[in-house]
Design a protein around this motif. Structure first.
Motif, PDB file in Angstrom:
ATOM      1  N   ILE A 170       0.911  -1.175  -0.151  1.00  0.00           N
ATOM      2  CA  ILE A 170       0.110   0.213   0.098  1.00  0.00           C
ATOM      3  C   ILE A 170       0.903   1.272  -0.098  1.00  0.00           C
ATOM      4  O   ILE A 170       0.600   2.198  -0.752  1.00  0.00           O
ATOM      5  N   ILE A 171       2.136   1.166   0.748  1.00  0.00           N
ATOM      6  CA  ILE A 171       2.771   2.345   0.642  1.00  0.00           C
ATOM      7  C   ILE A 171       4.143   1.901   0.554  1.00  0.00           C
ATOM      8  O   ILE A 171       4.748   0.951   1.055  1.00  0.00           O
ATOM      9  N   ILE A 177       0.058   3.769  -2.875  1.00  0.00           N
ATOM     10  CA  ILE A 177      -0.122   3.219  -4.114  1.00  0.00           C
ATOM     11  C   ILE A 177      -1.745   3.015  -4.077  1.00  0.00           C
ATOM     12  O   ILE A 177      -2.340   2.211  -3.703  1.00  0.00           O
ATOM     13  N   THR A 178      -2.681   3.968  -4.977  1.00  0.00           N
ATOM     14  CA  THR A 178      -3.926   3.873  -4.875  1.00  0.00           C
ATOM     15  C   THR A 178      -4.574   2.505  -5.702  1.00  0.00           C
ATOM     16  O   THR A 178      -5.477   2.064  -5.164  1.00  0.00           O
ATOM     17  N   PHE A 208       4.342  -0.665   3.685  1.00  0.00           N
ATOM     18  CA  PHE A 208       3.472  -1.126   4.394  1.00  0.00           C
ATOM     19  C   PHE A 208       2.436  -1.786   3.524  1.00  0.00           C
ATOM     20  O   PHE A 208       2.119  -1.414   2.355  1.00  0.00           O
ATOM     21  N   SER A 209       2.278  -3.102   3.887  1.00  0.00           N
ATOM     22  CA  SER A 209       1.583  -4.138   3.130  1.00  0.00           C
ATOM     23  C   SER A 209       0.556  -4.616   3.958  1.00  0.00           C
ATOM     24  O   SER A 209       0.668  -4.784   5.085  1.00  0.00           O
ATOM     25  N   ILE A 217       1.712  -5.353   7.662  1.00  0.00           N
ATOM     26  CA  ILE A 217       3.407  -5.334   7.735  1.00  0.00           C
ATOM     27  C   ILE A 217       3.513  -3.840   7.710  1.00  0.00           C
ATOM     28  O   ILE A 217       3.596  -3.259   6.484  1.00  0.00           O
ATOM     29  N   LEU A 218       4.134  -3.165   8.822  1.00  0.00           N
ATOM     30  CA  LEU A 218       4.528  -1.785   8.665  1.00  0.00           C
ATOM     31  C   LEU A 218       5.923  -1.804   9.171  1.00  0.00           C
ATOM     32  O   LEU A 218       6.466  -2.037  10.164  1.00  0.00           O
ATOM     33  N   ILE A 219       6.794  -0.918   8.087  1.00  0.00           N
ATOM     34  CA  ILE A 219       8.294  -0.717   8.485  1.00  0.00           C
ATOM     35  C   ILE A 219       8.553   0.695   8.332  1.00  0.00           C
ATOM     36  O   ILE A 219       8.187   1.483   7.148  1.00  0.00           O
ATOM     37  N   ARG A 220       9.068   0.911   9.313  1.00  0.00           N
ATOM     38  CA  ARG A 220       9.374   2.692   9.167  1.00  0.00           C
ATOM     39  C   ARG A 220      10.661   3.064   8.475  1.00  0.00           C
ATOM     40  O   ARG A 220      11.503   1.910   8.573  1.00  0.00           O
TER      41      ARG A 220
END
Length: 224
Positions: A170-171, A177-178, A208-209, A217-220
């Motif tokens: 997503i990010i 990513i729309t 971010f997926s 899943i979020l990775i900074r």
């Protein structure tokens, strides 16, 4: 003969060095621009190697120029998703929720024979077993099987795993990513709510997926 031998060795060293600069992709994993440059380098290098009347520098300079161009393009593609998509294209989903997306197959000029052959190459003979399939930028197909047909794991032995599509990005490096949001029916409001709960802005996200349900899943981004 000795001159030809020495020239060939020099060209070999230059080309090996050049390929190392371009990266360590295998031939089947090359992006379109990398494949084009690889072919051009091989053709240019043969000219001074076969004809001793051609100055060696006329073979070395074009090779190094092409490699520098590839490094520049790769650097720009790394920093910009738009340039990356322009140079390498983007993956195409051709099967989603177990349904073949015929429009995408036509857009990429992929026949059903191509699809079935790729499935058989990965040991899949029944299209009804496929939950999700995507054509990667290098032309390879990746398949995600429905839950009953996935390999047995200790986790699957404990629980009954429902069939769902795999997570989508997503990010990517701060860019939303729309099209991926649309594929899982995620709204901007839902994304903003999730990010606010984690106290993070989109520009601070490296990756971010999500599958749109419970798997996130979020990775900074790391500080630079």
């Amino acid at each position: 003969m000795l001159i030809v031998f020495i020239r060939s060795i020099i060209l070999y060293v230059v080309i090996v060095f050049s390929i190392r600069l371009m990266g360590k992709h295998q031939l089947g994993e090359l992006s379109p621009n990398e494949l084009v440059i690889t072919i051009l380098i091989s053709n240019i290098a043969t000219l001074p190697a076969e004809n001793s009347e051609i100055p060696l520098i006329r073979g070395i300079v074009p090779v190094l120029t092409l490699v520098c161009l590839d490094v520049i393009v790769s650097t720009l593609a790394f920093k910009s998703r738009k340039i990356r998509r322009l140079v390498s294209g983007s993956p195409k989903v051709i099967i989603s929720d177990g349904k073949v997306i015929q429009k995408e197959l036509k857009n990429i000029r992929y026949t059903t024979d191509d699809l079935m052959e790729s499935m058989r190459n990965q040991g899949i003979f029944d299209i009804s077993e496929v939950q999700y399939a995507i054509v990667e930028t290098n032309g390879k197909l990746s398949f995600y099987l429905k839950a009953p047909f996935q390999p047995l794991t200790p986790e699957s032995q404990k629980h009954t795993i429902p069939t769902s599509n795999p997570p989508v990005t997503i990010i990517d490096d701060g860019e939303i990513i729309t099209s991926s949001m649309d594929s899982i029916n995620m709204t901007q409001k839902q994304l903003d709510l999730y990010l606010s709960r984690n106290n993070i802005a989109p520009k601070e996200v490296y990756l971010f997926s999500t599958d749109g349900k419970n798997k996130n899943i979020l990775i900074r981004k790391e500080p630079t």
